[in-house]
Design a protein around this motif. Structure first.
Motif, PDB file in Angstrom:
ATOM      1  N   HIS A  95       0.791  -1.382   0.109  1.00  0.00           N
ATOM      2  CA  HIS A  95      -0.120   0.110  -0.063  1.00  0.00           C
ATOM      3  C   HIS A  95       0.823   1.334  -0.033  1.00  0.00           C
ATOM      4  N   ASP A  96       1.864   1.088   0.791  1.00  0.00           N
ATOM      5  CA  ASP A  96       3.143   2.298   0.909  1.00  0.00           C
ATOM      6  C   ASP A  96       3.220   2.588  -0.566  1.00  0.00           C
ATOM      7  N   VAL A  98       1.957   2.003  -3.393  1.00  0.00           N
ATOM      8  CA  VAL A  98       1.018   2.678  -4.138  1.00  0.00           C
ATOM      9  C   VAL A  98       0.780   4.221  -3.835  1.00  0.00           C
ATOM     10  N   GLU A 118      -3.910  -1.160  -8.643  1.00  0.00           N
ATOM     11  CA  GLU A 118      -5.396  -1.905  -8.226  1.00  0.00           C
ATOM     12  C   GLU A 118      -4.857  -3.220  -7.607  1.00  0.00           C
ATOM     13  N   ALA A 119      -4.215  -3.839  -8.102  1.00  0.00           N
ATOM     14  CA  ALA A 119      -3.503  -5.322  -7.696  1.00  0.00           C
ATOM     15  C   ALA A 119      -2.910  -5.162  -6.533  1.00  0.00           C
ATOM     16  N   VAL A 121      -3.206  -2.966  -4.260  1.00  0.00           N
ATOM     17  CA  VAL A 121      -4.043  -2.498  -3.054  1.00  0.00           C
ATOM     18  C   VAL A 121      -4.744  -3.899  -2.660  1.00  0.00           C
ATOM     19  N   LEU A 122      -5.387  -4.735  -3.519  1.00  0.00           N
ATOM     20  CA  LEU A 122      -6.110  -5.659  -3.243  1.00  0.00           C
ATOM     21  C   LEU A 122      -5.549  -6.894  -2.668  1.00  0.00           C
ATOM     22  N   VAL A 123      -4.246  -7.136  -3.176  1.00  0.00           N
ATOM     23  CA  VAL A 123      -3.404  -8.133  -2.722  1.00  0.00           C
ATOM     24  C   VAL A 123      -3.019  -7.689  -1.254  1.00  0.00           C
ATOM     25  N   ASP A 125      -4.582  -6.337   0.586  1.00  0.00           N
ATOM     26  CA  ASP A 125      -5.834  -6.330   1.589  1.00  0.00           C
ATOM     27  C   ASP A 125      -6.043  -8.178   2.009  1.00  0.00           C
ATOM     28  N   PHE A 126      -5.437  -8.811   0.847  1.00  0.00           N
ATOM     29  CA  PHE A 126      -5.618 -10.128   1.221  1.00  0.00           C
ATOM     30  C   PHE A 126      -4.799 -10.817   2.127  1.00  0.00           C
TER      31      PHE A 126
END
Lengths: 336, 336
Positions: A95-96, A98, A118-119, A121-123, A125-126
Motif C-alpha cells: 500500500h505504501d 501505491v 489496483e492489484a 491494493v487488493l493483494v 488487503d488479502f
C-alpha cells in the motif's frame, strides 16, 4: 616493524549473530509464509511472492524469533505469528508503494509498477486478512489485540504522514509520532508477541516491547539519514528518494529549523516539489551536513538505540541477548 | 362505478419492516461506528465520515441485528460486531472506488475524488484494523475466525474480479465465484455472527449463514441488472457504470454466450473499452433484453432469493423472520 592495532571491536556490528540464532526458525516461518500466501487466484501468490521473495531481510520475524530465543521459548507458536507479522508488513509495503507512487523497492521494480496499483491494493488487503486468519489459528486473544492495535496505529501513522507530506514546518515531536506509528509499532509488536507466547511476566514483556519500539525508531531515523548519504547500489534505495517525494524527515526538519531565511525558502521550494532536481539534491546534502542535521539525526538514532539495549538488561546474559544487542548496533552503523 | 382491485400484496415489498425491527439496535451500532472511527488524525474521521454518513443503508449491520432478533438474542454484543462488519464493508468500498477509479457512489462524489487515492487506501486500512480491534474487544475467537476468513475471501474475490475484468468469455460459474466472494461472503458472515453471539446450535447457525449468503448473491445479481435498467436519480448509481468500466457481469456473460458472431464482436469491443459510448450503451441494453439476459439474470436472482427464504424455515415464525423474508423480496423487486 609496524605496531598491530587491536581495536576493542575488530569488526563492524552485523546482523549475522541474529541471523545465525534464528536460521532454523526462520526456515519454518518462510514455509508458513509461502504456504499461506497461496490462492487459487494466481495473481495473489505471483504478486505477493515478488515482494516476499524479493530480498527483504525478514527483520520483524527475526525479531520475534530472536526475542523468543532470548526468553528461552521452546515452542513453535511463534512461527505462525512471525509469518502474520511479515504479512502485515508486506501489506503495508504494497500500500505504501501505491501511496508514494514508488517505482523501486530494494533495487527492484515495485509490484504496482508491474501489476498496477489496483492489484497491489487488493493483494495487500488479502495478506492483511490472511495475517488475522493466522493469528486466529494460534488462538491468543492477547496476540490478536497487540497486532490489531499495531495495525490500526500503523494506518493512523500513514495517514498522519500523508497530511504532513510536503509540510516542512512539521515539528520534531510530530515526526516522532509518525515514525513511532509507522515503523516502531510493528517492531514493538513483533518483539512483544514473543513474550506473550512464552508466558513471561508483565515486566519482561514490557522490556522486549521497549526493545522493539526503540529499535524501530532508531532504525527509521537511520533510514531517513541514509536517504541523503547512501546510494542505490549499496542499499537498493536511490539516494534522494525522500527528497524527490517531498518527504519531510528529521534531517530536513532540523535543517529547516536551524536555517536562515534563504535556507527556509530552499527547503520549502524543495519539499513542495518546485525545485527538487539533482542540483538541489546536492545543495540539500550540503545544507544537511553544514547544519549538523545528519549528525544530529544519527545522534538521536543512537539515543533510541541505547534505550533499546538498556531495556534488555533484565534478560539473562545469553548469546541470544548479545545478538539482539548487536542488531541495534548494526541498525545504527549500517549507514556508514 | 369502477371495480376495486384487491391485490394479494397491496404494497411492494420494502425494507421498512426490517428497519423498524432493528431501529433501536441500529442507533446503538451507529454510536459505536461514530465513536470508533475517531482519531487524532483529523483526516480519518473526515474521510470515513463522508462515506459512513453518506446515505448507505447499513444493510449488513441490519442483517446482523435482524438475525439476532429472529433468534431472540437479548444481549448487546452484536452492536460492536455489527459495527465491525460495517467497518470492513466501508474499507472495501474505499478500496473498490480506488481500484475502479469511481467518481460517484450513492450519487455523491467518492472519497478518492475528494481526498485522493492515497488517503482512501490508508483510511480503508485504518477502518479494517479498527474492525479487528472491535472484534478482539468482544473476545470471541469464533467471530474473529468468521470475519477474518470473510475478509480474506472478499479480497481474493476482488483480485479474481480484477483479473476477469474486460474478459467477456468469463463463465457464469467463475462469475458466481466472484460475487460469492465479494458480496455474499460478508452478508453471510453478518448473519452468522448473530447466531454465534446468541449461542445457537450448528444447524441454526448454518441456516442464517445460508440466508445471508443466498441473499447476498441475489442482491448482487439484481445490482448487476439494475446497472442496465435504472438511472442515477433513483439509485444514486449511473446507468451503464459497469458497461463503461468493462465489468463483465452476468447479464453480459449471458448475452455474449447467446450471441452470434456480430454480437460477440460488439461485446468484446465494448468490454475492452474500444466502443462503449452512449450509442453502444443503448445497443447493449437492447441486446441484453432481446437475448433475455436481463430477465434470466433476474430469474437467477429469484432462485437465490427463494433459497434465502427457505433457509429460514427452521426459525420460529416471528415478525422478525417475516421482516428477513420481506428483505429478500425487497432486494429482488427494487429493480422494477
Amino acid at each position: 616493524m609496524t605496531a598491530t592495532v587491536h581495536p576493542l571491536r575488530p569488526e563492524k556490528p552485523s546482523l549475522k549473530p541474529l541471523m545465525a540464532l534464528v536460521a532454523p526458525g526462520l526456515n519454518a516461518v518462510n514455509r508458513v509464509i509461502l504456504e499461506r500466501m497461496q490462492s487459487p487466484v494466481a495473481l495473489i501468490p505471483e504478486l505477493a511472492g515478488h515482494l516476499i521473495a524479493g530480498g527483504g531481510k525478514r527483520m520483524r520475524p527475526m525479531l520475534t524469533l530472536g526475542c523468543a530465543a532470548a526468553l528461552d521459548y521452546q515452542g513453535e507458536r511463534h512461527h505462525k505469528l512471525a509469518a502474520a507479522v511479515e504479512f502485515i508488513h508486506t501489506a503495508t509495503l504494497l500500500h505504501d508503494d501505491v501511496v508514494d507512487g514508488s517505482d523501486l523497492r530494494r533495487g527492484r521494480a515495485t509490484a504496482n509498477t508491474i501489476w498496477g496499483n489496483e492489484a497491489s491494493v487488493l493483494v495487500g488487503d488479502f495478506l492483511f486478512s490472511r495475517s488475522f486468519e493466522l493469528m486466529v489459528e494460534d488462538g491468543s486473544l492477547k496476540v490478536l489485540k497487540i497486532l490489531s492495535h499495531a495495525s490500526a496505529v500503523i494506518a493512523e501513522g500513514e495517514v498522519h504522514q500523508l497530511t504532513a507530506q510536503r509540510v516542512v514546518e512539521t515539528s520534531e515531536d510530530s515526526y516522532l509520532q509518525i515514525i513511532q506509528a509507522k515503523t516502531a509499532a510493528l517492531f514493538s509488536a513483533a518483539c512483544q508477541i514473543a513474550a506473550v507466547v512464552s508466558e513471561q511476566d508483565d515486566a519482561t514483556e514490557a522490556s522486549v516491547e521497549a526493545y522493539g519500539r526503540n529499535l524501530g525508531i532508531a532504525f527509521q531515523l537511520v533510514d531517513d539519514a541514509i536517504d541523503y548519504v547512501s546510494d542505490a547500489e549499496t542499499m537498493g534505495k536511490d539516494i534522494g528518494d525522500d527528497f524527490r517525494d517531498g518527504k519531510v524527515t528529521l534531517p530536513v526538519i532540523l535543517a529547516y529549523a536551524r536555517g536562515d531565511e534563504v535556507a527556509r525558502k530552499f527547503w520549502q521550494r524543495a519539499m513542495t516539489g518546485r525545485a527538487n532536481g539533482e542540483a538541489e539534491l546536492q545543495e540539500a546534502i550540503e545544507r544537511l551536513h553544514s547544519t549538523g542535521a545528519i549528525a544530529d539525526t544519527m545522534a538521536r538514532a543512537r539515543l533510541y538505540g541505547s534505550r533499546a539495549i538498556d531495556s534488555l538488561s533484565r534478560l539473562p546474559a545469553t548469546a541470544a541477548r548479545a545478538a539482539l544487542i548487536e542488531t541495534v548496533e548494526f541498525a545504527i552503523q549500517r549507514a556508514y
